[in-house]
Scaffold this motif. Structure first.
Motif, PDB file in Angstrom:
ATOM      1  N   VAL A   1       0.862  -1.191   0.000  1.00  0.00           N
ATOM      2  CA  VAL A   1       0.000   0.000   0.000  1.00  0.00           C
ATOM      3  C   VAL A   1       0.896   1.238   0.000  1.00  0.00           C
ATOM      4  O   VAL A   1       1.815   1.343   0.817  1.00  0.00           O
TER       5      VAL A   1
ATOM      6  N   LYS B   1       0.966   5.243   0.584  1.00  0.00           N
ATOM      7  CA  LYS B   1       0.146   6.238   1.284  1.00  0.00           C
ATOM      8  C   LYS B   1       0.469   7.670   0.867  1.00  0.00           C
ATOM      9  O   LYS B   1      -0.432   8.482   0.666  1.00  0.00           O
TER      10      LYS B   1
ATOM     11  N   SER C   1      -0.544  13.645  -1.356  1.00  0.00           N
ATOM     12  CA  SER C   1      -1.440  12.509  -1.150  1.00  0.00           C
ATOM     13  C   SER C   1      -1.603  11.744  -2.459  1.00  0.00           C
ATOM     14  O   SER C   1      -1.501  12.315  -3.553  1.00  0.00           O
ATOM     15  N   VAL C   2      -1.848  10.457  -2.357  1.00  0.00           N
ATOM     16  CA  VAL C   2      -2.040   9.618  -3.532  1.00  0.00           C
ATOM     17  C   VAL C   2      -3.421   8.978  -3.474  1.00  0.00           C
ATOM     18  O   VAL C   2      -4.027   8.851  -2.410  1.00  0.00           O
ATOM     19  N   PHE C   3      -3.935   8.589  -4.638  1.00  0.00           N
ATOM     20  CA  PHE C   3      -5.193   7.845  -4.667  1.00  0.00           C
ATOM     21  C   PHE C   3      -5.006   6.625  -5.557  1.00  0.00           C
ATOM     22  O   PHE C   3      -4.201   6.612  -6.488  1.00  0.00           O
ATOM     23  N   LYS C   4      -5.774   5.584  -5.263  1.00  0.00           N
ATOM     24  CA  LYS C   4      -5.620   4.291  -5.918  1.00  0.00           C
ATOM     25  C   LYS C   4      -6.729   4.066  -6.928  1.00  0.00           C
ATOM     26  O   LYS C   4      -7.898   4.368  -6.661  1.00  0.00           O
ATOM     27  N   THR C   5      -6.372   3.535  -8.084  1.00  0.00           N
ATOM     28  CA  THR C   5      -7.333   3.101  -9.094  1.00  0.00           C
ATOM     29  C   THR C   5      -6.954   1.683  -9.509  1.00  0.00           C
ATOM     30  O   THR C   5      -5.956   1.116  -9.045  1.00  0.00           O
TER      31      THR C   5
ATOM     32  N   TYR D   1      -1.494   3.740  -8.545  1.00  0.00           N
ATOM     33  CA  TYR D   1      -1.605   4.914  -7.679  1.00  0.00           C
ATOM     34  C   TYR D   1      -1.226   6.159  -8.479  1.00  0.00           C
ATOM     35  O   TYR D   1      -0.315   6.129  -9.321  1.00  0.00           O
TER      36      TYR D   1
ATOM     37  N   LYS E   1      -1.796  15.226 -11.238  1.00  0.00           N
ATOM     38  CA  LYS E   1      -0.775  14.214 -11.508  1.00  0.00           C
ATOM     39  C   LYS E   1       0.592  14.818 -11.808  1.00  0.00           C
ATOM     40  O   LYS E   1       1.600  14.119 -11.792  1.00  0.00           O
TER      41      LYS E   1
ATOM     42  N   SER F   1       2.899  -2.718  -6.590  1.00  0.00           N
ATOM     43  CA  SER F   1       2.104  -1.490  -6.652  1.00  0.00           C
ATOM     44  C   SER F   1       2.934  -0.437  -7.357  1.00  0.00           C
ATOM     45  O   SER F   1       4.154  -0.346  -7.149  1.00  0.00           O
TER      46      SER F   1
ATOM     47  N   LEU G   1       3.208   3.731  -8.525  1.00  0.00           N
ATOM     48  CA  LEU G   1       2.785   5.122  -8.375  1.00  0.00           C
ATOM     49  C   LEU G   1       3.258   5.900  -9.601  1.00  0.00           C
ATOM     50  O   LEU G   1       4.454   5.875  -9.932  1.00  0.00           O
TER      51      LEU G   1
END
Length: 601
Positions: free
Chosen positions: A195, A197, A217-221, A225, A230, A347, A349
Motif C-alpha cells: 500500500v 500512502k 497525497s495519492v489515490f488508488k485506481t 496509484y 498528476k 504497486s 505510483l
C-alpha cells in the motif's frame, strides 16, 4: 514464494548497467534454498512483523511469529545442525539460541523461556560458575547436536519483547548477515500488494534536514496509484523523493515493511532499494534510509529513494542514477515508483514533474550560518564546551546551534550548554567536554556525571578528567551539564521491613533499585552464597524460589552500585515456610425483619 521477476524485469531493461552495479548481496547473485528450513513452531506461521519492518533506530531483521498470545509453546529446530551460541541478556533478545547448519546458514530463535533440559542445565552451571545471570556462550559442533524437528526451547516473552512471540532469523554463518526469511520458501500466503500512502518531495539543492518535505497525497485506481494533480510543477532543479508505504500479508493482521522499491524516470530505472540482506551494524543506518527528522517531529516513516551522503551499506543499488533528479529543461518528465514484496505483488505510483523558471525565482534558499557536514570530522570549540564528532556521525548536513545557558541546578558544577536539537539524528556517539565552573574537592572528583536533558528526558554518563575538563560520550543532542552525585542507590524491601521478615506468602523476591544517575551493578547473596536474580526487562531484579532456598530462616545480602561508585548494602533476615492462605471470611447477611403494626378499626 520469492522469484524475483519484478527485479529481473528491471535488469533486462539495463542489464549491462545493472549487472555492473549490483552488489553480491542482492537476490540476483544469491540463490537461497527453498524448503530447507521448516516452521520453527508447531502451529501455522502467522507474522506480527517481517524482515525489514521499520523500527526505532533499526530494521527488524527477522520474522516475529505469533504464539497465540501464550508462552511455553515448543520451539523447533528448523533443520539439522548444532547449537553454536546462546545468550541471556537484559532487553534485546532476552534468552536466545543460534544453530549452525551444514549448508552454510544459521538460525536464531529469541525471546525464549527455558532451553531444552540438557542445555538449560549446562547454562545454569555456567551462570553459577561465573556468578552472572547475563551470559554469552559458544559451543563446539560436538556438544549439542540437534535434528530437524527437535524441541530446542519453549517460547516466551523475555528481553525486549512487548508480548509473547518468537523472533526467528536466518543468517549467513560466515558473514553474520541476516537474510530475509521470506526468500527461503516458507508457506506464507501473500497475494496482497503493498500500500502506498504518500509521496514526499525534497529540494536537493539543500540538505534534507534544512527543509520540510512537500507531502503529496495519492489515490488508488485499478491502474495503480496517482497524484492529484498528476503533475508536480517545481522551481527546484534538483529533486528527490521518499514514500510512505507498507505491506500486508494474508491471515496476518497488521502492517509489515515493504521489500523494496524502484525509481524510474522517463521509463529508465534510476535507483532501487532492497531489504534482503542486512547486518546489525548496517541496520543502524535505517535513520539515513528514512527521514528521521520528520519522524522525530511526529510524522510517519518516509523511505528515501535516494542515498543520503552519510549512508553506508548495501540497501541501495544505483542503477543509472543516484535518485537525485536534475531538471535541466522545462519538459514534462514521467516518474514511476514500483513498490513490491517478496511474492511479486507490485504497486505502482505514476506522476509527472516539470521545472518552471518562474517558480524558481520564488524559491527561498535556506542555509544555516554554521553547519555540521556528513562524511567529515566536525569540531565545536567554545570557552567552556567542546564537542568532537567522528567522520561517520551524520547522514546529511545539519545546522550547528550552540548556546551557553546560565542555569545552575542543585549540585551542578557547570553552566548548562545547549547543543542543537534532538530532532536531528546522528549515527555514532560523539565526545562532549565541559569545563567545570565550580571548585570540586578531591574527594568528589570521581563523583561527577554529565547529564543530557531535553524536555524532561534525561540520560546520564560517568565522566573522565582530561586536563581540567570532564569528558563523556552521547548519541543525541540536547542540554548538557555537569553534576556531583553523592547519593547512593535506594533499595526497598519486598515486604514490610522487620527483624525477620516473613516471605512465606511469596513465590519470588522482586527488587527494584533506583538511583539518580543509573545502576551499574547488582549482587545478591543468600547465606553467603551468590544468588541468581534475573534482570530481564532491565529494571526489576527477580529471584524465583527454588532448591537454593529451602524452608527455614535465611540471610539475604544485597549490594547495588551506581555509575560513580556510590554503594548501598542491605542485609535482611527472612523466614520461609509452607503457606496456606487464610480462609475467606463468610459474609453473613442479616435478614430484614418487618414489624407488623396492630390492626386498627
Amino acid at each position: 514464494m520469492a522469484k524475483g521477476k519484478i527485479i529481473m524485469r528491471c535488469a533486462a531493461l539495463i542489464s549491462h548497467v545493472f549487472l555492473y552495479s549490483i552488489n553480491s548481496y542482492s537476490q540476483q547473485a544469491t540463490k537461497y534454498p527453498q524448503g530447507y528450513f521448516r516452521n520453527p513452531l508447531e502451529i501455522p506461521i502467522a507474522l506480527t512483523a517481517n524482515f525489514g519492518e521499520l523500527r526505532p533506530n533499526h530494521w527488524h531483521l527477522g520474522f516475529d511469529l505469533r504464539t497465540d498470545q501464550k508462552e511455553g509453546l515448543p520451539v523447533i529446530a528448523t533443520a539439522d545442525g548444532y547449537v553454536s551460541h546462546i545468550g541471556i541478556r537484559a532487553l534485546s533478545f532476552g534468552r536466545f539460541i543460534i544453530i549452525n547448519h551444514p549448508n552454510g546458514y544459521s538460525t536464531l530463535y529469541a525471546h525464549l523461556n527455558e532451553f531444552f533440559p540438557e542445555l538449560e542445565k549446562f547454562v545454569k552451571e555456567r551462570q553459577v560458575e561465573k556468578e552472572s545471570w547475563t551470559v554469552e556462550l559458544d559451543f563446539s559442533e560436538e556438544m549439542f547436536e540437534v535434528k530437524r524437528g527437535d524441541t530446542i526451547a519453549n517460547s516466551g516473552n523475555t528481553g525486549g519483547s512487548q508480548g509473547p512471540h518468537l523472533h526467528f532469523e536466518i543468517l549467513n554463518t560466515e558473514t553474520g548477515r541476516s537474510l530475509n526469511p521470506a526468500l527461503f520458501g516458507f508457506e506464507i500466503i501473500d497475494n496482497i500488494p503493498p500500500v502506498v500512502k504518500k509521496l514526499a518531495v525534497y529540494n536537493r539543492n539543500s540538505s534534507t534536514y534544512l527543509q520540510t518535505p512537500q507531502l503529496k497525497s495519492v489515490f488508488k485506481t485499478d491502474s495503480g496509484y496517482f497524484l492529484k494533480p498528476k503533475k508536480i510543477i517545481t522551481g527546484f532543479n534538483k529533486l528527490s523523493f521518499a514514500i510512505e508505504a507498507f505491506d500486508l500479508v494474508n491471515e496476518s493482521p497488521g502492517t509489515n515493511g515493504i521489500y523494496g522499491a524502484t525509481l524510474l524516470v522517463d521509463d529508465k530505472p534510476q535507483l532501487q532499494f532492497l531489504i534482503d540482506s542486512i547486518n546489525y551494524p548496517e541496520s543502524d543506518y535505517i535513520n539515513a534510509h528514512i527521514d528521521r527528522k520528520y519522524k522525530n517531529n511526529g510524522g510517519q516513516y518516509l523511505q528515501h529513494l535516494s542515498k543520503l551522503p552519510g549512508f553506508v551499506g548495501h540497501v541501495y543499488t544505483e542503477i543509472s542514477g543516484t535518485g537525485i533528479i536534475e531538471l535541466n529543461d522545462t519538459a514534462v518528465h514521467k516518474v514511476k515508483i514500483e513498490v513490491f514484496d517478496t511474492d511479486e505483488n507490485l504497486s505502482e505510483l505514476f506522476f509527472e514533474i516539470q521545472y518552471s523558471d518562474s517558480l524558481a525565482a520564488l524559491q527561498k534558499k535556506t542555509t544555516a550560518a554554521k553547519q555540521l557536514i556528513p562524511a567529515a570530522v566536525n569540531v565545536i570549540e567554545e570557552k567552556e564546551f567542546e564537542v568532537y564528532f567522528p567522520e561517520n556521525c551524520f547522514y546529511d548536513t545539519l545546522p550547528s546551534i550552540y548556546a551557553k545557558q546560565n542555569i545552575f541546578l542543585p549540585t551542578a558544577v557547570s553552566a548548562q550548554h545547549r547543543l542543537n536539537d534532538p530532532q536531528y539524528p546522528g549515527h555514532s556517539p560523539f565526545s562532549v567536554r565541559i569545563k567545570p565552573t565550580a571548585a570540586i574537592p578531591d574527594s568528589l572528583k570521581e563523583k561527577i556525571v554529565m547529564q543530557r536533558e531535553w524536555l524532561g528526558k534525561k540520560s546520564i554518563r560517568k565522566t573522565q578528567w582530561q586536563k581540567g575538563w570532564l569528558s563523556s560520550s552521547f548519541s543525541d543532542f540536547g542540554n548538557f551539564q555537569l553534576f556531583i552525585d553523592k547519593i547512593p542507590p535506594i533499595i526497598l524491601p519486598p515486604v514490610k521491613e522487620k527483624d525477620t521478615m516473613d516471605f512465606s506468602p511469596l513465590t519470588r523476591i522482586l527488587i527494584s533499585p533506583t538511583d539518580n544517575s543509573g545502576i551499574k551493578s547488582f549482587r545478591a547473596e543468600l547465606n553467603g552464597k551468590w544468588l541468581m536474580f534475573t534482570n530481564d526487562k532491565a529494571r526489576d531484579y527477580i529471584y524465583i524460589f527454588d532448591e537454593q532456598c529451602p524452608f527455614g530462616v535465611h540471610e539475604l545480602k544485597l549490594w547495588v552500585e551506581d555509575i560513580v561508585g556510590n554503594v548501598t548494602e542491605k542485609i535482611w533476615w527472612f523466614k520461609r515456610g509452607p503457606y496456606t492462605p487464610p480462609p475467606k471470611k463468610k459474609i453473613i447477611r442479616k435478614k430484614k425483619t418487618t414489624t407488623k403494626k396492630p390492626a386498627t378499626r
